[in-house]
Design an enzyme around this catalytic site. Structure first.
Site, PDB file in Angstrom:
ATOM      1  N   CYS A 138      42.572  34.838  28.592  1.00  0.00           N
ATOM      2  CA  CYS A 138      43.336  34.822  27.349  1.00  0.00           C
ATOM      3  C   CYS A 138      42.481  35.419  26.239  1.00  0.00           C
ATOM      4  O   CYS A 138      41.289  35.107  26.151  1.00  0.00           O
ATOM      5  CB  CYS A 138      43.721  33.389  27.003  1.00  0.00           C
ATOM      6  SG  CYS A 138      44.653  33.232  25.477  1.00  0.00           S
ATOM      7  N   LEU A 139      43.090  36.253  25.398  1.00  0.00           N
ATOM      8  CA  LEU A 139      42.326  36.883  24.311  1.00  0.00           C
ATOM      9  C   LEU A 139      41.815  35.854  23.306  1.00  0.00           C
ATOM     10  O   LEU A 139      40.881  36.142  22.559  1.00  0.00           O
ATOM     11  CB  LEU A 139      43.179  37.935  23.600  1.00  0.00           C
ATOM     12  CG  LEU A 139      43.593  39.141  24.459  1.00  0.00           C
ATOM     13  CD1 LEU A 139      44.456  40.093  23.658  1.00  0.00           C
ATOM     14  CD2 LEU A 139      42.376  39.861  25.018  1.00  0.00           C
ATOM     15  N   GLN A 180      48.793  34.028  18.280  1.00  0.00           N
ATOM     16  CA  GLN A 180      47.402  34.489  18.427  1.00  0.00           C
ATOM     17  C   GLN A 180      46.944  35.381  17.276  1.00  0.00           C
ATOM     18  O   GLN A 180      45.745  35.606  17.116  1.00  0.00           O
ATOM     19  CB  GLN A 180      47.230  35.256  19.746  1.00  0.00           C
ATOM     20  CG  GLN A 180      47.424  34.381  20.966  1.00  0.00           C
ATOM     21  CD  GLN A 180      47.192  35.172  22.222  1.00  0.00           C
ATOM     22  OE1 GLN A 180      48.087  35.845  22.718  1.00  0.00           O
ATOM     23  NE2 GLN A 180      45.979  35.119  22.747  1.00  0.00           N
ATOM     24  N   HIS A 202      52.086  30.137  24.690  1.00  0.00           N
ATOM     25  CA  HIS A 202      51.554  30.250  23.320  1.00  0.00           C
ATOM     26  C   HIS A 202      52.626  29.876  22.288  1.00  0.00           C
ATOM     27  O   HIS A 202      52.317  29.311  21.240  1.00  0.00           O
ATOM     28  CB  HIS A 202      51.049  31.666  23.040  1.00  0.00           C
ATOM     29  CG  HIS A 202      49.706  31.966  23.629  1.00  0.00           C
ATOM     30  ND1 HIS A 202      48.563  31.271  23.293  1.00  0.00           N
ATOM     31  CD2 HIS A 202      49.307  32.910  24.524  1.00  0.00           C
ATOM     32  CE1 HIS A 202      47.529  31.771  23.974  1.00  0.00           C
ATOM     33  NE2 HIS A 202      47.950  32.754  24.724  1.00  0.00           N
ATOM     34  N   GLY A 244      48.888  40.993  27.364  1.00  0.00           N
ATOM     35  CA  GLY A 244      49.925  40.305  26.613  1.00  0.00           C
ATOM     36  C   GLY A 244      49.328  39.737  25.339  1.00  0.00           C
ATOM     37  O   GLY A 244      48.118  39.469  25.286  1.00  0.00           O
ATOM     38  N   HIS A 273      52.486  32.878  30.691  1.00  0.00           N
ATOM     39  CA  HIS A 273      51.266  32.686  29.904  1.00  0.00           C
ATOM     40  C   HIS A 273      51.563  32.882  28.417  1.00  0.00           C
ATOM     41  O   HIS A 273      51.177  32.055  27.578  1.00  0.00           O
ATOM     42  CB  HIS A 273      50.169  33.653  30.383  1.00  0.00           C
ATOM     43  CG  HIS A 273      48.914  33.573  29.575  1.00  0.00           C
ATOM     44  ND1 HIS A 273      47.751  33.031  30.048  1.00  0.00           N
ATOM     45  CD2 HIS A 273      48.650  33.943  28.283  1.00  0.00           C
ATOM     46  CE1 HIS A 273      46.827  33.070  29.089  1.00  0.00           C
ATOM     47  NE2 HIS A 273      47.350  33.621  28.010  1.00  0.00           N
ATOM     48  N   GLU A 274      52.268  33.969  28.098  1.00  0.00           N
ATOM     49  CA  GLU A 274      52.570  34.245  26.679  1.00  0.00           C
ATOM     50  C   GLU A 274      53.563  33.219  26.117  1.00  0.00           C
ATOM     51  O   GLU A 274      53.445  32.791  24.976  1.00  0.00           O
ATOM     52  CB  GLU A 274      53.103  35.669  26.512  1.00  0.00           C
ATOM     53  CG  GLU A 274      52.142  36.765  26.949  1.00  0.00           C
ATOM     54  CD  GLU A 274      50.737  36.603  26.397  1.00  0.00           C
ATOM     55  OE1 GLU A 274      50.582  36.133  25.257  1.00  0.00           O
ATOM     56  OE2 GLU A 274      49.778  36.930  27.133  1.00  0.00           O
TER      57      GLU A 274
HETATM   58 NI    NI Z   1      46.743  33.859  25.992  1.00  0.00          NI
END
Ligand code: NI
Length: 156
Positions: free
Chosen positions: A98-99, A50, A144, A45, A140-141
């Site tokens: 998480c990226l 991000q 953000h 995701g 999770h997304e």
């Molecule tokens: Ni994330």
């Protein structure tokens, strides 16, 4: 085009992102670039903050989870201006990464089932229930877009 992913500590990750409309410039290209960036980073995701865009948009492809979670098979979706309208009392603990926080993962408790109202990439409105790994990745997304990252939910 692969876009640079901002790291934890960047102020954009703390902002509540803004809704967009169909006239948002270059939206389809942005969505394509977000998928490309996510696949390149081997994520499941990616949310617009991000890549340093404070707008309410995220992309998901949970397929890499499908061997453990069969419901993830082919679960690829775009969410625009999403709103989580219902959450279950029942919770589920899962180890998230998480990226924007490379090489880290922590167990996070979240509702196991949610109802989401959102627009797809064609600005068609949907209201759908998700559970299991799908609900997990969406939440999770979604965080953000609310200026949160998963470590904010982990007990110190
Ligand atoms: Ni994330």
């Amino acid at each position: 085009m692969i876009l640079p992913v901002v790291a934890y500590g960047h102020p954009v990750l703390k902002h509540v992102a803004e809704e967009i409309d169909q006239d948002y410039p270059g939206l389809q290209q942005l969505i394509a670039d977000m998928f490309e960036t996510m696949y390149h980073s081997e994520g499941v995701g990616l949310a617009a903050p991000q890549i340093n865009k404070s707008i309410r948009l995220f992309v998901i492809d949970a397929d890499p989870f499908h061997e453990t979670y069969p419901e993830a098979k082919g679960f690829k979706k775009v969410f625009i201006n999403p709103e989580i309208v219902e959450v279950s009392e029942e919770t589920w603990t899962f180890r998230e990464g998480c990226l924007s926080l490379p090489d880290m993962n922590e167990e996070v408790v979240r509702p196991s089932k949610i109802v989401v109202n959102y627009l797809d990439e064609n600005f068609v409105e949907h209201e759908e229930e998700f559970d299991g790994i799908k609900a997990r990745v969406i939440q999770h997304e979604y965080d953000h877009l609310e200026g949160k990252v998963y470590v904010d939910r982990v007990a110190p």
